[in-house]
Design a protein around this motif. Structure first.
Motif, PDB file in Angstrom:
ATOM      1  N   GLN A 104       0.838  -1.193   0.000  1.00 55.04           N
ATOM      2  CA  GLN A 104       0.000   0.000   0.000  1.00 55.04           C
ATOM      3  C   GLN A 104       0.872   1.242   0.000  1.00 55.04           C
ATOM      4  N   ILE A 105       0.550   2.198  -0.901  1.00 58.89           N
ATOM      5  CA  ILE A 105       1.325   3.441  -0.981  1.00 58.89           C
ATOM      6  C   ILE A 105       0.513   4.658  -0.555  1.00 58.89           C
ATOM      7  N   ALA A 106      -0.816   4.518  -0.442  1.00 56.19           N
ATOM      8  CA  ALA A 106      -1.632   5.682  -0.065  1.00 56.19           C
ATOM      9  C   ALA A 106      -3.055   5.237   0.217  1.00 56.19           C
ATOM     10  N   SER A 107      -3.816   6.152   0.788  1.00 52.44           N
ATOM     11  CA  SER A 107      -5.254   5.964   0.939  1.00 52.44           C
ATOM     12  C   SER A 107      -5.937   7.315   0.764  1.00 52.44           C
ATOM     13  N   VAL A 108      -7.212   7.286   0.394  1.00 56.96           N
ATOM     14  CA  VAL A 108      -8.025   8.495   0.270  1.00 56.96           C
ATOM     15  C   VAL A 108      -9.275   8.274   1.106  1.00 56.96           C
ATOM     16  N   ASP A 109      -9.553   9.197   2.049  1.00 49.58           N
ATOM     17  CA  ASP A 109     -10.689   8.984   2.940  1.00 49.58           C
ATOM     18  C   ASP A 109     -11.973   9.574   2.362  1.00 49.58           C
ATOM     19  N   SER A 110     -13.038   9.531   3.154  1.00 50.45           N
ATOM     20  CA  SER A 110     -14.350   9.971   2.668  1.00 50.45           C
ATOM     21  C   SER A 110     -14.411  11.478   2.447  1.00 50.45           C
ATOM     22  N   ARG A 111     -13.444  12.235   3.000  1.00 52.21           N
ATOM     23  CA  ARG A 111     -13.366  13.679   2.759  1.00 52.21           C
ATOM     24  C   ARG A 111     -12.420  13.994   1.608  1.00 52.21           C
ATOM     25  N   HIS A 112     -12.042  12.979   0.850  1.00 49.28           N
ATOM     26  CA  HIS A 112     -11.229  13.111  -0.361  1.00 49.28           C
ATOM     27  C   HIS A 112      -9.758  13.432  -0.063  1.00 49.28           C
ATOM     28  N   VAL A 118      -7.437  17.970  -2.422  1.00 49.12           N
ATOM     29  CA  VAL A 118      -8.268  16.772  -2.330  1.00 49.12           C
ATOM     30  C   VAL A 118      -8.238  16.064  -3.684  1.00 49.12           C
ATOM     31  N   TYR A 119      -8.831  14.874  -3.713  1.00 49.08           N
ATOM     32  CA  TYR A 119      -8.934  14.119  -4.964  1.00 49.08           C
ATOM     33  C   TYR A 119     -10.391  13.926  -5.334  1.00 49.08           C
ATOM     34  N   ILE A 120     -10.702  14.172  -6.617  1.00 48.09           N
ATOM     35  CA  ILE A 120     -12.033  13.916  -7.159  1.00 48.09           C
ATOM     36  C   ILE A 120     -11.897  12.980  -8.348  1.00 48.09           C
ATOM     37  N   ASN A 148      -7.335  21.732  -5.663  1.00 53.76           N
ATOM     38  CA  ASN A 148      -7.245  22.484  -4.414  1.00 53.76           C
ATOM     39  C   ASN A 148      -8.613  23.066  -4.074  1.00 53.76           C
ATOM     40  N   THR A 149      -9.095  22.763  -2.889  1.00 54.77           N
ATOM     41  CA  THR A 149     -10.223  23.515  -2.347  1.00 54.77           C
ATOM     42  C   THR A 149      -9.635  24.609  -1.452  1.00 54.77           C
ATOM     43  N   TYR A 150     -10.351  25.693  -1.277  1.00 61.92           N
ATOM     44  CA  TYR A 150      -9.803  26.838  -0.537  1.00 61.92           C
ATOM     45  C   TYR A 150     -10.716  27.256   0.606  1.00 61.92           C
ATOM     46  N   TYR A 151     -10.081  27.486   1.757  1.00 62.22           N
ATOM     47  CA  TYR A 151     -10.768  27.983   2.947  1.00 62.22           C
ATOM     48  C   TYR A 151     -10.002  29.203   3.462  1.00 62.22           C
ATOM     49  N   PHE A 152     -10.492  29.803   4.527  1.00 62.86           N
ATOM     50  CA  PHE A 152      -9.838  30.990   5.078  1.00 62.86           C
ATOM     51  C   PHE A 152      -9.058  30.626   6.338  1.00 62.86           C
ATOM     52  N   ALA A 153      -7.868  31.217   6.468  1.00 62.27           N
ATOM     53  CA  ALA A 153      -7.125  31.062   7.710  1.00 62.27           C
ATOM     54  C   ALA A 153      -8.003  31.544   8.859  1.00 62.27           C
TER      55      ALA A 153
END
Length: 617
Positions: free
Chosen positions: A133-141, A210-212, A194-199
């Motif tokens: 296994q080299i990676a995983s992606v969770d339910s939040r992408h 994230v991954y889609i 990339n999703t974007y939020y505020f500091a």
């Protein structure tokens, strides 16, 4: 064909077609009913132009065919994974949730019987699944890399009633959670955005990768734009959540039934929201639109220059355009003019023009850091390019001074002093965030410290770093423009590895408390990293070695996934630097001096002698 293959008995269980071909060959119109599956070598792993069309199990299929047919069907993207579910019992098909997580192996999983399977009963078989296994992606992408960890799973088959209710057919009734994919199939089916939020408490954006799905999502039936918007509205990944805010009120989502979003011919994207958004204020709405505008600007496949948020009944809530994005950056002034700097052969700080067609002659900066009043060992330039922080006196002192004023300015007094016995055990190269804060590590084994200097001039604040124990040493650090993430080169024993730490703050000025917590290893397959620099909102350029490999310069995302961008090789590199503006060239120091790499070109000499190239930051 760009997709991984398996070897098994029975008929072929996968068909692939290249998108964009004007005609489909007649030989692709049907599938053979018998014959062995041949090994097919993949061409370009992750080729998004390859489509996989899985097929349902044939009547009276052998257990091997069921297992490998299901593993193949997981790599397709038919609606609801309907084909993959035909390999499962009715109960397993109802309970299986492919969207809950994705496990990524270095090669496509293969179900192999051990001595013709482990037969627990006459009508039950267990197939072990093995891999790395080299990676995983969770339910939040969120993508999480790992260093080739042994993977072990099982698939259990039972004899179940056939599709017509008559007879018995082998079907899967127990299986690993989510999707199980080889790396090539993962890259073909998924893409990073990339999703974007505020500091937290601020109005500047922070990238959260994230991954889609590359194409329509099999579960939601959403196209990539709608998937991206949905991912943003669901909120940040768990790791970033403590230090960012979303302007979207709880419960705000896309209007029911929206599965496709397409910009119009003016590059405006209309985003219809549910009733939870009907009563939001104008400032909140514009902040929401800013998050969307930044997020969709990184998508690439759709050009979005305006975002219009709409109420559920189609009314306009607010509109935000590309020209207003600068209002939501951490350091808008610093992004207007970007120059690289370096330390010349005389220990002076000098400026280069990396984008100029002719690199010209470097110019020492005004003031004591450029006139030879002190010999500089390491440097960090503020993002507004008005001040620099330098490490002097054999790495013992940190000083901050102007690099724009002429005249006989006095040498600034040290802000930080290290008591390390050896130069290597003293101060690291400093780094500035977009808030004007300055960061440096004191590597004195007797008193290892991570320090933060508010505004680059106030009393240094000792940063809480609970992981800075048990022989862990900071070799280098680079802070993101947004000030909430820190790239760290951490050494333990004889290995230096790359991590991303989360910066958490309380209070203001000298009274504030600051901590860097939860450092995540983001290049676990690199056994030695010697230099790192931010190269975008969520991308780093890294100098290091893969396990058993040679030194190379490569791009790494902050979630640990690697970029497809190729960087030409360069011999004897010591330091590599990049700008947050990805249009600017890479700059590096090597045996041949300071060199640059512009897009579509090879490395080009800039200065014959010099060290420590840096961009502001």
């Amino acid at each position: 064909m760009g997709a991984e293959r398996r070897r098994g008995r029975g008929r072929t269980v996968r068909a692939a077609a290249l998108l964009g071909c004007g005609l489909m060959l007649a030989g692709c119109a049907s599938m053979p009913d018998s014959g062995d599956v041949s090994q097919v070598k993949a061409s370009n792993p992750g080729d998004s132009q390859v489509r996989v069309y899985p097929v349902t199990p044939r009547e009276n299929a052998e257990p091997d065919e069921i297992v490998n047919g299901f593993l193949e069907a997981m790599t397709g993207d038919d609606p609801g994974y309907a084909t993959a579910r035909t390999y499962l019992t009715k109960k397993a098909a109802q309970e299986w949730k492919p969207e809950e997580r994705t496990t990524v192996l270095n090669a496509a999983p293969v179900g192999r019987q051990e001595r013709n399977g482990v037969r627990e009963a006459q009508d039950r078989l267990t197939y072990p699944l093995r891999g790395e296994q080299i990676a995983s992606v969770d339910s939040r992408h969120a993508y999480e890399p790992m260093r080739n960890t042994p993977y072990s799973g099982t698939i259990q088959l039972v004899q179940a009633p056939g599709p017509d209710g008559q007879g018995k057919e082998w079907r899967i009734d127990s299986l690993p959670p989510g999707l199980l994919l080889g790396e090539s199939d993962f890259q073909r089916n998924f893409r990073p955005v990339n999703t974007y939020y505020f500091a937290s408490g601020r109005r500047w954006v922070v990238a959260d990768p994230v991954y889609i799905r590359q194409r329509q999502d099999p579960v939601t039936r959403m196209d990539p734009v709608a998937q991206t918007v949905k991912a943003l509205l669901e909120g940040p990944t768990h790791w970033l959540d403590p230090v960012v805010d979303s302007s979207f009120p709880t419960g705000v989502a896309l209007k029911d039934g929206v599965t496709s979003l397409t910009p119009d011919d003016q590059n405006k994207l209309k985003v219809p929201l549910n009733k939870k958004a009907d009563n939001i204020g104008l400032d909140t709405c514009r902040a929401m639109a800013a998050q969307l505008l930044f997020t969709l600007g990184d998508l690439g496949s759709a050009r979005v220059e305006q975002v219009e948020l709409q109420s559920e009944d189609g009314g306009t809530l607010c509109l935000l355009g590309e020209s207003q994005k600068q209002n939501y950056r951490a350091a808008p002034a610093g992004g207007l003019v970007v120059n690289p700097y370096y330390i010349d052969a005389s220990g002076r700080l000098a400026k280069l023009e990396a984008k100029a067609e002719d690199v010209g002659r470097p110019s020492p900066v005004p003031g004591p850091f450029g006139d030879g009043a002190v010999r500089i060992g390491k440097v960090g330039v503020a993002r507004d390019e008005r001040r620099a922080a330098v490490v002097t006196d054999d790495d013992r002192h940190l000083r901050v001074g102007s690099i724009v004023s002429d005249g006989a300015a006095e040498l600034p007094s040290p802000l930080v002093r290290s008591e390390g016995v050896r130069a290597d055990d003293r101060l690291s190269a400093p780094s500035w965030d977009g808030r004007g804060g300055l960061w440096v590590a004191d590597r004195d084994p007797a008193n290892p410290r991570l320090l933060y200097v508010p505004d680059g001039s106030e009393e240094p604040v000792r940063v809480t770093a609970p992981w800075l124990t048990d022989g862990v040493r900071i070799e280098g650090l680079r802070v993101s423009e947004d000030g909430v993430r820190m790239a760290l080169l951490l050494r333990k024993g004889d290995k230096t590895t790359l991590h991303i730490g989360r910066v958490e703050r309380q209070g203001t000025g000298a009274k504030q408390t600051v901590q860097v917590v939860d450092p995540q290893a983001i290049a676990p397959r690199m056994e030695s990293v010697t230099s790192v620099s931010w190269a975008g909102h969520s991308r780093l350029v890294v100098l290091g070695k893969l396990a058993g490999g040679v030194q190379q310069v490569r791009y790494v995302q902050t979630d640990g996934s690697t970029s497809a961008a190729v960087i030409p090789g360069l011999n004897q590199v010591k330091v590599v630097a990049a700008s947050n503006d990805e249009s600017y060239p890479l700059v590096a120091s090597a045996d041949d001096g300071i060199v640059r790499l512009q897009a579509g070109a090879n490395w080009q000499p800039m200065v014959e002698k010099g060290t420590s190239p840096v961009y502001p930051g």
